[in-house]
Design a protein around this motif. Structure first.
Motif, short mmCIF file in Angstrom:
data_model
loop_
_atom_site.label_atom_id
_atom_site.label_comp_id
_atom_site.label_asym_id
_atom_site.label_seq_id
_atom_site.Cartn_x
_atom_site.Cartn_y
_atom_site.Cartn_z
N TYR A 25 0.86 -1.19 0.00
CA TYR A 25 0.00 0.00 0.00
C TYR A 25 0.89 1.23 0.00
O TYR A 25 1.43 1.63 1.04
CB TYR A 25 -0.91 -0.03 1.23
N SER A 28 2.73 -1.38 4.39
CA SER A 28 2.36 -0.01 4.03
C SER A 28 3.60 0.86 3.97
O SER A 28 4.44 0.83 4.88
CB SER A 28 1.37 0.56 5.05
N LYS A 70 -6.43 2.64 4.03
CA LYS A 70 -5.45 1.69 4.54
C LYS A 70 -6.10 0.70 5.49
O LYS A 70 -5.89 -0.52 5.39
CB LYS A 70 -4.32 2.43 5.24
#
Length: 257
Positions: A73, A110, A88
Motif C-alpha cells: 500500500y 504499508s 489503509k
C-alpha cells in the motif's frame, strides 16, 4: 503464444504475440504466464501494489490460486490524510477477512505516507485532465516504488491492482511497468484484471465483504475537477479512523527477510 524461457517479458516480445495493429490483451498474457508457472510447478512471490481494498478484491482471489501475494500500500496521491488512513484500514480489514474465508495467507505492508514527494512529481500537471499525463506520472511513480521494494525483498514479480479499474488505462499501466522493470532486478507482472468479469466480480466481493468503495481515485486535483466534497470526505474518514484506530492487523503484517 509462446512466452519463451525467460521470466522477464519485454514489451516488444509481448507485442509480437499479437497481430500487427491489434490491441494487446494483457489478461491473456497473464493467463499464459500462469500456465508457465503451473508447467514448471512453481508458485512465485508477487509484491502487488494496491491503491484500495476494492481494487484488491478479485485481484487477490485470482492470483492467490497460483502465487503467494503481499499487498503493498503505497499511495501518496491520496488526499486528505484521513482518507488515506481510512483506505489503509479498509485494505487491512479486507485482507484479514479474505484470509479467514479462503485459507490464504496474503500479507500486507504499508509505505510511509509522503504526499509532498508525490506532489513534486505531478505539480506541473495539476490542471491536466483525469486519465492524462498527470495520471501516467502517478502510475509510473508508484510502479517504480513497488519495483524497488520487490527487488529489496527478493520477490519474483511486482505488479499493480490498478488494472482492475475500468477508469484506468491498462495499456499505459502495463507499458510503464514493463519499462520500470529494466531499472531493477525483478520482473513485472502484466495484467488486465478487469477482463473476464474481473471488475464485476470485484463489485460483488465488495458487497460480500462489506468493503467501502470510494467515490474518487484519491488525487486532490482529480477530486477538485470532479466536484468532490473533500470536507465531507475528511469528516467521514476521521470518524472512521477514530472508530478503528485500535484495530490490530499484526497477523497480516509482512516480515521482510
Amino acid at each position: 503464444m509462446n512466452l519463451g524461457d525467460d521470466s522477464v517479458l519485454e514489451y516488444e516480445q509481448i507485442q509480437g504475440m499479437f497481430e500487427k495493429g491489434q490491441k494487446i490483451n494483457y489478461d491473456l498474457v497473464l493467463q499464459k504466464l500462469v500456465q508457465k508457472w503451473q508447467d514448471e510447478a512453481r508458485r512465485p512471490k508477487i509484491l502487488l501494489h494496491s491503491c484500495c481494498a476494492p481494487c484488491s478484491t478479485y485481484t487477490l482471489e485470482y492470483l492467490t490460486q497460483f502465487a503467494d501475494v503481499t499487498v503493498y500500500y503505497d499511495n501518496p496521491n491520496i488526499h486528505p490524510r484521513m482518507e488515506y488512513e481510512r483506505r489503509k484500514l479498509v485494505q487491512e480489514q479486507f485482507i484479514t477477512d479474505f484470509n479467514a474465508q479462503t485459507g490464504n495467507q496474503v500479507t500486507f505492508v504499508s509505505a510511509t505516507y509522503e504526499p509532498s514527494k508525490w506532489l513534486e512529481v505531478v505539480r506541473d500537471l495539476k490542471d491536466a485532465p483525469e486519465g492524462g499525463a498527470r495520471c501516467q506520472l502517478c502510475y509510473n511513480y508508484r510502479l517504480d516504488r513497488v519495483a524497488q521494494k520487490a527487488q529489496e525483498w527478493q520477490f519474483d514479480y511486482f505488479g499493480s491492482a490498478l488494472t482492475i479499474s475500468p477508469h484506468k488505462n491498462a495499456q499505459i499501466i502495463n507499458r510503464l511497468g514493463l519499462d520500470v522493470q529494466h531499472m531493477y532486478d525483478v520482473s513485472y507482472l502484466p495484467s488486465d484484471f478487469k477482463k473476464r468479469g474481473g471488475y464485476r466480480r470485484s463489485v460483488q466481493m465488495c458487497a460480500e465483504y462489506d468493503v467501502y468503495r470510494q467515490c474518487y481515485c484519491g488525487c486532490l486535483f482529480a477530486a477538485r475537477q470532479q466536484g468532490v466534497d473533500l470536507k465531507r470526505i475528511n469528516r467521514e474518514a476521521t470518524a472512521f479512523v477514530k472508530q478503528h484506530q485500535n484495530d490490530n492487523f499484526d497477523q497480516i503484517t509482512y516480515q521482510a527477510d
